[in-house]
Design a protein around this motif. Structure first.
Motif: not given
Length: 361
Positions: A167-173, A196-201, A218-223
């Motif tokens: 889980n990315e959010l758990d690891i990021a935490g 996009l959904i993951l990056a927003q979280k 990804y420039l578009d994703l960063a924006i």
């Protein structure tokens, strides 16, 4: 010829030169930006050269003692505009507007028949438009400065392929809890809708913890997710395109393997430079190994913050910091560990120890 236009021109030229000096000193002494300070100095010199022939005539019409706009005038409450400056952004904005308005006044007066033979209105228009660009660049540098102060310590690249389904959010935490100051999301395989959904979280999680959140490639994703910045490689979008499209307060990092790539990235406006691979790495087997000596050479050559990457672990991270890395980027040294938080804590502790040893030398 009425001398009143000369008096107006004198006052506005004084405002212009004074405001330009403030902006130049901000660029030079506070931002340490050679390019911006040189551009502002050139503009200030151009202004002086354009009006040099009028200097005696302007001085002869100066009447500061009886100027109704003087601060100690009886009409001070009516003539003085009080401006409360909240910080460096306000200071730059106030002085840029002061110069722009003054240049516009001179530009318009220079169109008068009795003035047009002495001043070229088009020259002041060109200077005004040059300052519009300078104002934007100054405000951009200042607004990015706060983010760049966090570009130190441990920089963890959250490579989704390396996570192998965790889980990315758990690891990021865990990464944040261990003391990392930067998290970069990297995924070269997934669809952007999913990312996009993951990056927003992840952006929300990092913002709450005051940790920088960077998107890889990804420039578009960063924006789209309002990330703190973007990281690119040598084969990605040019820095000029990125700077044009990204909001002015976003930072950009660039990966390099050579001195020429680093100096080019710096000249084009990279906020930080990632140099590597410092050591051989299993994460990216095809990576060029540049070694500690390259890091030392870059530290002597460029002034842009350096992020060392590639094969860095608990055993060699102190050597990397001692060689001049402002931040250290890792993947496997954290993500391959069962206890991610503990791995981050140990790396952060080793970084701090190495910095203390360098300070004591």
């Amino acid at each position: 010829m009425s001398h009143r236009p000369l008096r107006i021109i004198d006052a506005n030229l004084n405002r212009s030169s004074e405001g330009l000096r403030v902006l130049e000193d901000v660029a030079r002494f506070l931002l340490n930006d050679v390019g911006l300070s040189q551009r502002l100095r050139t503009l200030r010199h151009d202004l002086a050269r354009e009006t040099k022939s009028l200097s005696l005539g302007l001085l002869s019409q100066r009447d500061s003692e009886y100027d109704v706009g003087r601060p100690n005038s009886k009409n001070r409450e009516l003539t003085m505009e009080t401006t409360s400056l909240q910080g460096l952004l306000d200071l730059v904005t106030a002085n840029a507007k002061r110069v722009e308005e003054s240049l516009r006044v001179v530009e318009e007066l220079a169109k008068l028949p009795e003035i047009s033979s002495m001043l070229n209105s088009a020259s002041f228009e060109q200077m005004r438009f040059a300052l519009y660009s300078l104002e934007r660049d100054l405000l951009s540098r200042i607004s990015r400065r706060d983010k760049m102060e966090k570009m130190s310590g441990l920089y963890v690249i959250l490579d989704r392929q390396f996570l192998a389904g965790r889980n990315e959010l758990d690891i990021a935490g865990q990464i944040i809890g261990g003391g990392a100051r930067v998290i970069q999301l990297r995924d070269k395989q997934s669809k952007k809708r999913e990312l996009l959904i993951l990056a927003q979280k992840l952006k929300e999680l990092c913002s709450q913890a005051d940790v920088l959140f960077i998107i890889n490639d990804y420039l578009d994703l960063a924006i789209a997710v309002d990330a703190d910045g973007l990281h690119v490689g040598q084969e990605d979008l040019p820095m000029s395109v990125i700077r044009r499209e990204l909001p002015i307060d976003k930072i950009v990092g660039c990966s390099v393997t050579t001195l020429s790539q680093a100096t080019k990235a710096q000249a084009e406006g990279a906020d930080y430079i990632a140099v590597g691979s410092i050591f051989p790495t299993a994460t990216k087997k095809e990576a060029t190994v540049v070694g500690i000596d390259m890091l030392k050479e870059l530290k002597r050559t460029v002034f842009t913050p350096l992020v060392a990457i590639g094969g860095i672990n608990q055993n060699n991270i102190g050597e990397v910091v001692s060689a001049g890395a402002d931040a250290v980027a890792v993947i496997s040294a954290v993500l391959s560990e069962k206890d991610v938080k503990k791995a981050v804590q140990k790396l952060v502790a080793n970084i701090n120890l190495a910095k203390e040893e360098c300070q004591n030398q």
